[in-house]
Motif scaffolding. Structure first.
Motif, PDB file in Angstrom:
ATOM      1  N   TYR A  19      -9.955  -1.008  10.459  1.00  0.00           N
ATOM      2  CA  TYR A  19     -10.477  -1.004   9.097  1.00  0.00           C
ATOM      3  C   TYR A  19      -9.588  -0.165   8.177  1.00  0.00           C
ATOM      4  CZ  TYR A  19     -13.582  -0.226   5.155  1.00  0.00           C
ATOM      5  OH  TYR A  19     -14.107  -0.158   3.895  1.00  0.00           O
ATOM      6  N   THR A  20      -9.104   0.957   8.666  1.00  0.00           N
ATOM      7  CA  THR A  20      -8.255   1.838   7.875  1.00  0.00           C
ATOM      8  C   THR A  20      -6.967   1.123   7.483  1.00  0.00           C
ATOM      9  OG1 THR A  20      -9.152   3.750   9.038  1.00  0.00           O
ATOM     10  CG2 THR A  20      -7.070   4.067   7.877  1.00  0.00           C
ATOM     11  N   VAL A  21      -6.356   0.442   8.436  1.00  0.00           N
ATOM     12  CA  VAL A  21      -5.119  -0.287   8.160  1.00  0.00           C
ATOM     13  C   VAL A  21      -5.399  -1.445   7.198  1.00  0.00           C
ATOM     14  CG1 VAL A  21      -3.312  -1.726   9.188  1.00  0.00           C
ATOM     15  CG2 VAL A  21      -4.035   0.376  10.320  1.00  0.00           C
ATOM     16  N   GLN A  22      -6.491  -2.158   7.400  1.00  0.00           N
ATOM     17  CA  GLN A  22      -6.820  -3.280   6.525  1.00  0.00           C
ATOM     18  C   GLN A  22      -7.000  -2.828   5.082  1.00  0.00           C
ATOM     19  OE1 GLN A  22     -10.270  -4.685   8.678  1.00  0.00           O
ATOM     20  NE2 GLN A  22      -9.138  -6.428   9.521  1.00  0.00           N
ATOM     21  N   ARG A  23      -7.692  -1.719   4.859  1.00  0.00           N
ATOM     22  CA  ARG A  23      -7.899  -1.214   3.495  1.00  0.00           C
ATOM     23  C   ARG A  23      -6.588  -0.757   2.866  1.00  0.00           C
ATOM     24  NH1 ARG A  23     -12.185  -3.705   4.216  1.00  0.00           N
ATOM     25  NH2 ARG A  23     -10.486  -4.963   3.688  1.00  0.00           N
ATOM     26  N   ALA A  24      -5.741  -0.096   3.651  1.00  0.00           N
ATOM     27  CA  ALA A  24      -4.450   0.356   3.130  1.00  0.00           C
ATOM     28  C   ALA A  24      -3.577  -0.836   2.744  1.00  0.00           C
ATOM     29  CB  ALA A  24      -3.749   1.234   4.155  1.00  0.00           C
ATOM     30  N   LEU A  25      -3.548  -1.858   3.606  1.00  0.00           N
ATOM     31  CA  LEU A  25      -2.754  -3.045   3.310  1.00  0.00           C
ATOM     32  C   LEU A  25      -3.299  -3.785   2.097  1.00  0.00           C
ATOM     33  CD1 LEU A  25      -2.058  -4.422   6.898  1.00  0.00           C
ATOM     34  CD2 LEU A  25      -0.469  -3.208   5.386  1.00  0.00           C
ATOM     35  N   GLU A  26      -4.612  -3.837   1.982  1.00  0.00           N
ATOM     36  CA  GLU A  26      -5.235  -4.494   0.827  1.00  0.00           C
ATOM     37  C   GLU A  26      -4.827  -3.801  -0.467  1.00  0.00           C
ATOM     38  OE1 GLU A  26      -9.723  -4.678  -0.773  1.00  0.00           O
ATOM     39  OE2 GLU A  26      -9.431  -5.583   1.203  1.00  0.00           O
ATOM     40  N   THR A  27      -4.835  -2.477  -0.469  1.00  0.00           N
ATOM     41  CA  THR A  27      -4.445  -1.714  -1.653  1.00  0.00           C
ATOM     42  C   THR A  27      -2.977  -1.941  -1.992  1.00  0.00           C
ATOM     43  OG1 THR A  27      -6.096  -0.025  -1.179  1.00  0.00           O
ATOM     44  CG2 THR A  27      -4.302   0.603  -2.638  1.00  0.00           C
ATOM     45  N   LEU A  28      -2.118  -1.895  -0.988  1.00  0.00           N
ATOM     46  CA  LEU A  28      -0.688  -2.121  -1.216  1.00  0.00           C
ATOM     47  C   LEU A  28      -0.417  -3.526  -1.737  1.00  0.00           C
ATOM     48  CD1 LEU A  28       0.764  -0.346   1.941  1.00  0.00           C
ATOM     49  CD2 LEU A  28       1.010   0.404  -0.448  1.00  0.00           C
ATOM     50  N   GLU A  29      -1.189  -4.493  -1.245  1.00  0.00           N
ATOM     51  CA  GLU A  29      -1.018  -5.865  -1.725  1.00  0.00           C
ATOM     52  C   GLU A  29      -1.491  -6.000  -3.170  1.00  0.00           C
ATOM     53  OE1 GLU A  29      -1.457 -10.403  -0.054  1.00  0.00           O
ATOM     54  OE2 GLU A  29      -2.586  -8.812   0.931  1.00  0.00           O
ATOM     55  N   GLN A  30      -2.597  -5.383  -3.502  1.00  0.00           N
ATOM     56  CA  GLN A  30      -3.095  -5.426  -4.878  1.00  0.00           C
ATOM     57  C   GLN A  30      -2.122  -4.764  -5.847  1.00  0.00           C
ATOM     58  OE1 GLN A  30      -6.944  -3.567  -4.620  1.00  0.00           O
ATOM     59  NE2 GLN A  30      -7.951  -5.423  -3.897  1.00  0.00           N
ATOM     60  N   ASP A  31      -1.421  -3.735  -5.378  1.00  0.00           N
ATOM     61  CA  ASP A  31      -0.459  -3.026  -6.218  1.00  0.00           C
ATOM     62  C   ASP A  31       0.908  -3.705  -6.269  1.00  0.00           C
ATOM     63  OD1 ASP A  31      -2.396  -1.152  -6.797  1.00  0.00           O
ATOM     64  OD2 ASP A  31      -1.670   0.322  -5.344  1.00  0.00           O
ATOM     65  N   GLY A  32       1.079  -4.796  -5.511  1.00  0.00           N
ATOM     66  CA  GLY A  32       2.314  -5.554  -5.548  1.00  0.00           C
ATOM     67  C   GLY A  32       3.439  -4.998  -4.695  1.00  0.00           C
TER      68      GLY A  32
END
Length: 81
Positions: free
Chosen positions: A11-24
């Motif tokens: 879950y921690t990795v998924q949230r971090a990746l989601e944030t990085l993807e949203q930020d481009g």
């Protein structure tokens, strides 16, 4: 694979990746049931970030060794290397 390599919760990795993807910073796509991520080629500092990540990986032998072991896992019979 990232969660296992870094020894953190999925879950921690998924949230971090989601944030990085949203930020481009990264771009992700689904390949079957696997989500592949990479640095977004449109990210303005992609080359500098790649160089920094490579440098960190080279100096952190634990992560480097885990990544190397992951890449050497058995492949499908008949699949080219």
């Amino acid at each position: 694979e990232l969660a296992r390599m870094l020894d953190v919760r999925l879950y921690t990795v998924q949230r971090a990746l989601e944030t990085l993807e949203q930020d481009g910073v990264i771009a992700g796509n689904l390949e079957g049931r696997t989500r592949r991520v990479r640095l977004d080629p449109r990210f303005y500092a992609k080359d500098q970030l790649r160089a920094l990540l490579d440098k960190i990986a080279l100096h952190n032998s634990a992560i480097h060794d885990k990544a190397a072991a992951e890449r050497r896992r058995p492949r499908k019979v008949g699949k080219e290397l």
